[in-house]
Scaffold this motif. Structure first.
Motif, mmCIF file in Angstrom:
data_model
loop_
_atom_site.group_PDB
_atom_site.id
_atom_site.type_symbol
_atom_site.label_atom_id
_atom_site.label_comp_id
_atom_site.label_asym_id
_atom_site.label_seq_id
_atom_site.Cartn_x
_atom_site.Cartn_y
_atom_site.Cartn_z
ATOM 1 N N VAL A 6 0.832 -1.207 0.000
ATOM 2 C CA VAL A 6 0.000 0.000 0.000
ATOM 3 C C VAL A 6 0.865 1.254 0.000
ATOM 4 C CG1 VAL A 6 -1.704 1.332 1.316
ATOM 5 C CG2 VAL A 6 -1.949 -1.142 1.109
ATOM 6 N N MET A 7 1.941 1.222 0.794
ATOM 7 C CA MET A 7 2.836 2.387 0.882
ATOM 8 C C MET A 7 3.470 2.700 -0.468
ATOM 9 S SD MET A 7 4.596 1.609 4.584
ATOM 10 C CE MET A 7 5.857 2.889 4.464
ATOM 11 N N TYR A 8 3.964 1.669 -1.146
ATOM 12 C CA TYR A 8 4.579 1.886 -2.461
ATOM 13 C C TYR A 8 3.542 2.306 -3.504
ATOM 14 C CZ TYR A 8 9.244 0.156 -1.280
ATOM 15 O OH TYR A 8 10.502 0.012 -0.759
ATOM 16 N N ASP A 17 5.817 4.006 -6.013
ATOM 17 C CA ASP A 17 6.305 3.011 -6.971
ATOM 18 C C ASP A 17 5.177 1.989 -7.157
ATOM 19 O OD1 ASP A 17 7.544 1.002 -8.410
ATOM 20 O OD2 ASP A 17 9.453 1.174 -7.353
ATOM 21 N N PRO A 18 4.192 2.323 -8.005
ATOM 22 C CA PRO A 18 3.022 1.448 -8.149
ATOM 23 C C PRO A 18 3.351 0.037 -8.611
ATOM 24 C CG PRO A 18 3.029 3.178 -9.825
ATOM 25 C CD PRO A 18 4.089 3.524 -8.833
ATOM 26 N N GLU A 19 4.380 -0.099 -9.480
ATOM 27 C CA GLU A 19 4.758 -1.438 -9.949
ATOM 28 C C GLU A 19 5.197 -2.315 -8.782
ATOM 29 O OE1 GLU A 19 5.792 1.349 -11.406
ATOM 30 O OE2 GLU A 19 4.994 1.233 -13.451
ATOM 31 N N LYS A 20 5.984 -1.720 -7.868
ATOM 32 C CA LYS A 20 6.445 -2.464 -6.697
ATOM 33 C C LYS A 20 5.266 -2.774 -5.770
ATOM 34 C CE LYS A 20 10.624 -1.813 -5.096
ATOM 35 N NZ LYS A 20 11.821 -1.278 -4.408
ATOM 36 N N GLY A 21 4.349 -1.819 -5.651
ATOM 37 C CA GLY A 21 3.154 -2.042 -4.831
ATOM 38 C C GLY A 21 2.353 -3.221 -5.344
ATOM 39 N N GLY A 56 0.507 1.011 -12.270
ATOM 40 C CA GLY A 56 1.392 -0.113 -11.957
ATOM 41 C C GLY A 56 1.157 -1.323 -12.839
ATOM 42 N N VAL A 57 0.026 -1.340 -13.542
ATOM 43 C CA VAL A 57 -0.318 -2.388 -14.502
ATOM 44 C C VAL A 57 -1.101 -1.740 -15.640
ATOM 45 C CG1 VAL A 57 -0.394 -4.377 -12.920
ATOM 46 C CG2 VAL A 57 -2.407 -2.919 -13.183
ATOM 47 N N LYS A 58 -1.286 -2.489 -16.719
ATOM 48 C CA LYS A 58 -2.070 -1.962 -17.834
ATOM 49 C C LYS A 58 -3.546 -1.895 -17.441
ATOM 50 C CE LYS A 58 -2.983 -2.655 -22.763
ATOM 51 N NZ LYS A 58 -2.808 -3.559 -23.933
ATOM 52 N N HIS A 59 -4.198 -0.776 -17.762
ATOM 53 C CA HIS A 59 -5.611 -0.589 -17.417
ATOM 54 C C HIS A 59 -6.482 -1.687 -18.014
ATOM 55 C CE1 HIS A 59 -9.571 1.205 -17.041
ATOM 56 N NE2 HIS A 59 -9.734 1.050 -18.341
ATOM 57 N N SER A 60 -7.354 -2.248 -17.176
ATOM 58 C CA SER A 60 -8.306 -3.243 -17.650
ATOM 59 C C SER A 60 -9.530 -3.233 -16.736
ATOM 60 C CB SER A 60 -7.693 -4.649 -17.669
ATOM 61 O OG SER A 60 -8.696 -5.610 -17.955
#
Length: 252
Positions: A6-8, A17-21, A56-60
Motif C-alpha cells: 500500500v505504501m509503495y 512506486d506502483p509497480e512495486k506495490g 502499476g499495470v495496464k488498465h483493464s
C-alpha cells in the motif's frame, strides 16, 4: 508485506512506486503463509484498484471487475467490504451500468457496515434505481447514514425535504452541510469518495441558494443566494447545471 504494498502503491511515507506495490500484492496472493491468509481479500481489492486505475499495470476494467468480485466473495462479511461497496459504485457508472447488480452489492456492503453504501442504497430506494421505489426504506437508510456523517446522504435529504416543500428543514440542513466544504478531509474521515461528497455539497448549496432567492423557509437574501449558486457551480458544475435547468423549467 501488505502495508509495504500500500505504501509503495500510494506513495505513503516513501517514493511512489506502483509497480512495486502491485508486486507486493501479488506476493500476498501467492503466499501459503497463515499470516497472509487474512490479508488476501484486501490484496485482491487493491489489485483490482490498480487495474481499474491503470496504475502499476495496464488498465483493464474487465480484470478490475473480476478481481473485485473475488475480493467481495459473495458478500462475505470477512471478505473485502470495500470491494463490495466499490462494485456497487462500479455497476452504477454509465459505462458499466447494471443497477440491479449495483443494488445487490450496495445491500451487501451496507449489511456489513459500509457507510458509503448505506447512503447510496438510500438514494436507490428513493428514486427506484435497481429496486422498486420505497420511500420509507430510503429515509431509514439516508437518515442513519446522514447521522453517521455520510455527506451524500445529507445532500439527498436536503433535496427530499425541498421537493416535499419542507423548506425550513431543507434550508437549515443545507446551511449546516455547506459550512464544511473541505472535501479531502470529509473523505478521509468518512471513507467516502470525494466525487460523491462534492456532488452532495453542490446539491445542498444549490437548494440553499434557491431557498434564499425565493424566500422559501428563510428570509429572502439575493446576495447570499448568488454566493451559494456560485459555490454549487464550483463544487460540481454538472450538478449545478442540471439543477439550473430544472429551476428554469419550473420543476424546483
Amino acid at each position: 508485506m501488505y502495508q509495504l504494498g500500500v505504501m509503495y502503491y500510494d506513495g505513503l511515507g516513501t517514493k511512489e512506486d506502483p509497480e512495486k506495490g502491485v508486486e507486493y500484492m501479488k506476493k500476498i496472493l501467492d503466499s501459503d503463509s497463515p499470516k497472509a491468509r487474512h490479508l488476501k481479500f484486501a490484496a485482491v481489492y487493491n489489485l483490482g484498484r490498480a487495474y481499474y486505475e491503470g496504475h502499476g499495470v495496464k488498465h483493464s476494467t474487465e480484470e478490475a471487475e473480476r478481481l473485485w468480485l473475488i475480493a467481495a466473495d459473495h458478500g462475505n462479511p470477512k471478505a473485502s467490504v470495500k470491494a463490495q461497496s466499490t462494485l456497487g459504485m462500479f455497476y452504477s457508472a454509465s459505462v458499466t451500468k447494471d443497477l440491479k447488480k449495483a443494488f445487490f452489492w450496495h445491500s451487501e456492503a451496507c449489511g456489513n457496515g459500509n457507510l458509503e453504501s448505506q447512503g447510496a442504497l438510500g438514494v436507490m430506494y428513493l428514486y427506484g434505481q435497481g429496486i422498486r421505489k420505497n420511500t420509507k426504506a430510503a429515509l431509514e437508510c439516508l437518515r442513519e447514514a446522514a447521522e453517521r456523517g455520510n455527506v451524500y446522504a445529507q445532500g439527498h435529504l436536503v433535496e427530499y425535504y425541498y421537493n416535499r416543500k419542507i423548506y425550513s428543514t431543507a434550508a437549515a440542513a443545507a446551511k449546516r452541510i455547506t459550512e464544511n466544504d473541505d472535501i479531502d478531509m470529509l473523505a478521509k474521515v468518512t471513507h467516502c469518495l470525494p466525487t460523491y461528497i462534492a456532488k452532495a455539497l453542490a446539491l445542498a448549496a444549490f437548494y440553499l441558494a434557491r431557498c434564499l432567492q425565493l424566500g422559501r423557509g428563510v428570509q429572502q437574501d439575493q446576495a447570499a443566494a448568488k454566493k451559494y449558486y456560485s459555490k454549487a457551480c464550483l463544487l460540481d458544475p454538472g450538478v449545478a447545471s442540471d439543477l439550473e435547468l430544472a429551476a428554469n423549467l419550473g420543476r424546483i
